[in-house]
Design a protein around this motif. Structure first.
Motif, PDB file in Angstrom:
ATOM      1  N   GLN A  80       0.818  -1.214   0.000  1.00 31.82           N
ATOM      2  CA  GLN A  80       0.000   0.000   0.000  1.00 31.82           C
ATOM      3  C   GLN A  80       0.848   1.258   0.000  1.00 31.82           C
ATOM      4  OE1 GLN A  80       0.403  -2.142   2.463  1.00 31.82           O
ATOM      5  NE2 GLN A  80       0.039  -1.279   4.500  1.00 31.82           N
ATOM      6  N   PHE A 102      -4.962  -0.546  -2.644  1.00 34.80           N
ATOM      7  CA  PHE A 102      -4.667  -1.705  -1.811  1.00 34.80           C
ATOM      8  C   PHE A 102      -4.570  -1.240  -0.368  1.00 34.80           C
ATOM      9  CE2 PHE A 102      -1.447  -4.970  -0.288  1.00 34.80           C
ATOM     10  CZ  PHE A 102      -2.364  -6.007  -0.235  1.00 34.80           C
ATOM     11  N   THR A 103      -5.369  -1.836   0.504  1.00 37.13           N
ATOM     12  CA  THR A 103      -5.395  -1.411   1.904  1.00 37.13           C
ATOM     13  C   THR A 103      -4.403  -2.182   2.764  1.00 37.13           C
ATOM     14  OG1 THR A 103      -7.107  -3.010   2.527  1.00 37.13           O
ATOM     15  CG2 THR A 103      -7.848  -0.863   1.693  1.00 37.13           C
ATOM     16  N   ASP A 147      -8.962   5.803  -5.552  1.00 33.78           N
ATOM     17  CA  ASP A 147      -7.576   5.566  -5.185  1.00 33.78           C
ATOM     18  C   ASP A 147      -6.683   6.460  -6.019  1.00 33.78           C
ATOM     19  OD1 ASP A 147      -6.778   4.394  -7.672  1.00 33.78           O
ATOM     20  OD2 ASP A 147      -7.499   2.445  -7.036  1.00 33.78           O
ATOM     21  N   THR A 172      -6.396   4.857   3.550  1.00 34.48           N
ATOM     22  CA  THR A 172      -5.084   4.234   3.619  1.00 34.48           C
ATOM     23  C   THR A 172      -4.124   5.074   2.787  1.00 34.48           C
ATOM     24  OG1 THR A 172      -6.009   2.015   3.869  1.00 34.48           O
ATOM     25  CG2 THR A 172      -3.735   2.169   3.127  1.00 34.48           C
ATOM     26  N   THR A 180       3.530   4.326   5.851  1.00 37.00           N
ATOM     27  CA  THR A 180       2.147   3.950   5.568  1.00 37.00           C
ATOM     28  C   THR A 180       1.255   4.500   6.671  1.00 37.00           C
ATOM     29  OG1 THR A 180       2.321   1.836   6.755  1.00 37.00           O
ATOM     30  CG2 THR A 180       2.852   1.837   4.396  1.00 37.00           C
TER      31      THR A 180
END
Length: 962
Positions: free
Chosen positions: A80, A86-87, A703, A814, A833
């Motif tokens: 991520q 993508f979490t 995203d 995220t 992250t």
């Protein structure tokens, strides 16, 4: 055994093939990027396409290039941080994504980053449709490295590093525990259990063997760090007719324990991966991929000390306790693990005879302590219970043929792939039994002496090796497909695929196999690589549904416009590339259909009532447990998505962002409100209600991935920012509540529900004047006070409200940030992250302390008459705490966090230093992983109390190319 020998021979051939082949050509150029930004080929379902021709919902990472500046030990580690959508555990918040390694369903943890070339993330429904039902929630394609048209090349990489524990739970010592347990008993109207004299002895610490104060996290039992070392060798090369690649790697990792058999715990892995690509002639190409992985894990044995302890939140009444379950529940004053022999009265010959007969005198100085209640404990287990070894073997093989059919039609090809994977595992152990000894203490002239010992159990070592837990899994996969690519008049580009594919996974102990079978069709067209259109569809099959509904068609349509190719963009000084893609899809899937035969009615006599129809005889009734539904159907993912991709100012800035709306419709339920009430009875327990397709969920989000590349003097700088933000909504639910605020429909599907707290009761008068709280037990001052949502003057489950999102498939937001700076031979890399917008409950045994549970430091902020103005924790109780310890916002906390996930500094030695040596390149690097958590709730986010501590990992590595 014969098959295993054949495999070893095959792998040995892969190891020696490089030395038998004559590879002459020069290596191709390499890029220096994480997100592929030029226009290389990207692996998508059943083919590779130029990145500029991908129609959205797809992200790709060049892992081989990334590994040069960020060495990892897990294939999907912090992905991520590089790509949007993508979490960390889901794509677009869907969960249950499919992982394919070289086109075959395999585990992501059985392929290491050093073996991987590229990872493709298929997020949109249009991107995954050709993989059928099992990929309906997204897919991750892992492509392993292959041979190259280069002379023989050998890469050796070696790493060693240390895991350093971040934090340990803080449990109260014996004296504090005993004092507060007395307080809890008094709160409950009982007399104290421990006397002041007893507590004094435990406080003084003068004899920790008679008055134990066991700290499971002390240096007596745990290391503050442990080692991980690995080495891998790559051998590759080839020529126009044959290319080869071999990867041989080994790693070994220690454990945090530092006593008994557990001090020798370890995990190791040996892998051998190889592949060959062959050009048989101008029309036929072939390849073979093989992999063997050998896992071993050694650990000390443990027994279940209390199999009937229903108050133990970790005990499932079947499995042995491990060290961490003991650490979370065993009170510090309960038993002393080891007791010195020196305390035994020299004249107590009987006691000396007992201990001298023991086979388990630790270091010749200590015997194993115990009591009649604690005849086993984890310390004695790890010292004397023996050890076990878990063994896993995975063998993977796939092969394929590619036929160029241009003799039939220009651009027509046929491809086929067949794979067989085997995985076996089992555990072997030496299980020893042991005696423990309970001392009888007395004080002689101010000195504690043992004047009697009671022995429980006997020392027994059978020397017999036990084999348990044997499993065997098999995957068989096949695909065959035609591809067609044709350019007409230099402007009209056509491509098509016709696919038949499927796989079956057999797991021992499971009656039904995991199966996937589908036929696919893809039709694509673009005009001057400017206007794109794509139709893709798959026909799927599922045995989980009734015969009339076992097939379904999943269609998708995608349109693309490369705006930067338009005449009005030709002279743009801003945009290098600009494209917009949209897609609409309806995917059918059985992923959310948990079991087989859910469409069938179920009858049983096992729960039937006894009926006496005539004197002297009785019969058991046959009851319906579930009605049948021959109309049960697939769950559908309906989705609209759009993707914008741009490159600006000569690739100074690149942007890739997607917006999506998807609705998951027809989730299976046994409805409680749709059918008449007489379809269900409580006694005899019977139901005619079937499973139906009813519940609907909706996800909306976007995203993004933004990269900035800039050279400042001699320094190359790259900054990447990625992320996903999404909302969830339960758009349809089968529910009938009395009050509007109770309905789940219209709220987040990952919602936390509970009571709204209003602080702690401060007095008996406040308790008496407040609504009655009907959760059991007597409510007293110091208990949690709840809000009466419906005004009925009663607090019960009807007062539960929506509290916030749990982020089951990833937090609402995220984020990932990666930064690279290169100066001459030095490369600095950093990765961060973040997760924001989700909540969790402190509903574990560490925070919910009641009954005879172990006391953690959280109880120090408990409510008492003296601390009621500042208390943040309810009063202590030895009862079940059913009023306080239930879901409510009192126990909620935000899981917002930002992690410094990785920092690595790499130095590439100058060619001038190695040009006359055996080496072509040498790189060294140092790195740190999981370095820092920035969060208001850092303490709880970094805390593990029922498993090994979280760790930071510090590593030093070397890579050399020959």
């Amino acid at each position: 055994m014969k098959h295993i020998q054949k495999r070893f021979i095959l792998f040995a051939l892969f190891a020696v093939v490089p030395f038998l082949m004559n590879a002459q050509t020069q290596a191709g150029n390499e890029t220096d990027t994480i997100i592929i930004t030029d226009d290389p080929l990207v692996q998508v379902p059943f083919r590779k396409v130029a990145q500029s021709d991908i129609l959205g919902g797809v992200s790709v990472i060049d892992l081989e290039e990334l590994t040069k500046k960020n060495y990892n030990t897990y294939s999907l580690d912090n992905m991520q941080g590089y790509i949007g959508g993508f979490t960390g555990n889901a794509l677009w918040g869907m969960g249950d994504y499919l992982v394919l390694v070289d086109g075959i369903p395999r585990e992501a943890n059985n392929v290491l980053p050093t073996e991987i070339d590229q990872i493709t993330f298929l997020k949109s429904a249009a991107a995954v449709v050709l993989y059928g039902s099992r990929a309906a929630k997204g897919a991750i394609l892992i492509s392993t490295k292959r041979g190259k048209n280069t002379p023989l090349e050998i890469n050796v990489r070696a790493n060693t590093g240390f895991h350093v524990s971040k934090s340990n739970p803080s449990y109260l010592g014996s004296a504090q525990y005993m004092t507060l347990f007395n307080e809890a008993r008094v709160n409950d109207g009982q007399s104290p259990l421990y006397s002041d004299e007893e507590i004094y002895h435990y406080t003084s610490g003068s004899n920790p063997y008679r008055y134990p104060n066991v700290d499971f996290y002390s240096s007596d039992y745990l290391k503050s760090y442990y080692n991980r070392t690995d080495v891998s060798t790559e051998i590759l090369g080839g020529n126009e007719r044959a290319k080869f690649y071999t990867n041989i790697g080994y790693y070994r990792q220690g454990d945090v324990f530092d006593f008994g058999e557990a001090a020798d715990n370890f995990t190791d892995r040996l892998n051998i991966r190889g592949n060959i690509d062959l050009k048989l002639n101008d029309f036929i190409r072939a390849y073979i991929n093989t992999n063997a992985s050998f896992y071993n894990s050694r650990s000390a044995n443990a027994t279940d000390s209390d199999p009937d302890d229903d108050n133990n939140p970790f005990d499932d009444d079947n499995d042995p306790d491990n060290y961490w379950t003991y650490a979370a529940r065993m009170r510090p004053n309960r038993v002393s693990p080891l007791i010195p022999l020196s305390f035994i009265d020299p004249n107590d010959q009987q006691s000396w005879n007992l201990v001298n007969g023991s086979e388990n005198l630790i270091g010749g100085q200590y015997f194993l302590g115990g009591t009649q209640v604690d005849q086993t404990n984890v310390f004695a287990d790890y010292y004397a219970g023996g050890y076990s070894k878990w063994t896993s073997r995975q063998f993977q093989f796939d092969t394929g043929l590619d036929f160029d059919l241009r003799g039939i039609a220009e651009g027509l090809k046929f491809h086929t792939q067949f794979a067989v994977d085997y995985a076996t595992s089992y555990s072997t152990s030496y299980n020893n039994y042991y005696a423990v000894y309970e001392p009888s203490w007395y004080n002689y002239n101010g000195t504690d002496v043992i004047a009697g010992i009671t022995k429980y159990n006997n020392d027994e070592k059978s020397g017999k090796q036990n084999v348990v837990g044997s499993t065997s899994n098999q995957t068989i996969a096949f695909s065959g497909y035609f591809t067609y690519a044709k350019t007409i008049n230099a402007n009209h580009n056509l491509n098509a695929m016709l696919i038949a594919s499927g796989y079956q996974i057999t797991n021992s102990g499971q009656y039904h196999r995991t199966s996937s079978a589908n036929a696919g069709l893809q039709l694509g067209y673009n005009y001057k690589k400017k206007y794109y259109a794509d139709f893709s569809a798959s026909v799927i099959h599922s045995a989980k549904l009734p015969e009339g509904n076992r097939q379904a068609l999943s269609p998708t349509v995608s349109l693309g416009w490369k705006i930067s190719e338009e005449d009005f963009m030709a002279n743009s000084s801003v945009f290098d590339e600009l494209s917009l893609n949209v897609s609409g899809s309806i995917l059918n899937s059985d992923l959310d259909i948990e079991n087989f035969y859910m469409y069938e009615a179920t009858y049983t006599q096992s729960n039937g009532a006894w009926w006496g129809w005539y004197d002297g005889a009785s019969e058991r009734s046959t009851n319906s447990l579930r009605g049948g539904n021959e109309e049960l159907d697939f769950v559908k993912r309906k989705e609209i998505s759009a993707t914008l991709m741009a490159s600006l100012w000569e690739k100074l800035l690149t942007i890739n962002t997607s917006y999506f709306i998807n609705s998951t419709e027809g989730l299976l339920i046994e409805p409680s409100t749709i059918f008449p009430s007489y379809f269900f009875t409580y006694w005899p327990d019977a139901s005619f209600i079937p499973y139906i397709n009813y519940n609907n969920d909706k996800r909306v989000g976007f995203d993004f991935n933004v990269n900035v590349n800039k050279q400042v003097g001699e320094v190359d700088l790259t900054l990447g920012v990625s992320g996903i933000y999404y909302t969830t909504e339960a758009t349809q639910r089968d529910e009938n509540y009395e009050y509007d605020y109770q309905y789940r429909e219209g709220l987040a599907i990952d919602g936390l529900w509970g009571l709204e707290s209003a602080g702690l009761f401060q007095s008996a008068e406040e308790v008496a004047s407040s609504p009655e709280q009907k959760f059991g037990g007597t409510v007293k001052p110091g208990d949690i006070k709840y809000v009466d949502q419906n005004g009925d003057d009663v607090i019960d489950d009807k007062d539960q409200v929506y509290l916030g999102r749990a982020g089951w498939s990833g937090a609402p937001l995220t984020l990932g940030v990666n930064f690279t700076a290169k100066y001459k031979g030095f490369t600095f890399f950093a990765l961060g992250t973040g997760n924001y917008g989700a909540y969790a409950m402190k509903d574990d045994a560490y925070h919910w302390v009641y009954g005879d549970r172990k006391y953690s430091e959280v109880v120090l902020d408990r409510w008492t008459e003296e601390t009621k103005a500042t208390a943040t924790y309810p009063r202590l109780t030895t009862e079940n705490g059913s009023n306080n310890f239930r879901s409510s916002d009192f126990w909620m906390y935000k899981t917002d966090r930002f992690n410094i996930a990785k920092v690595q500094i790499t130095y590439d030695l100058p060619q001038s230093l190695i040009q006359n040596s055996l080496f072509e390149n040498i790189s060294t690097y140092v790195s740190g992983a999981n370095l820092l958590t920035i969060s208001k709730e850092k303490d709880i986010l970094e805390l593990e109390f029922d498993s090994a501590p979280q760790t930071r990992f510090f590593n030093i590595g070397l890579k050399a190319t020959f």
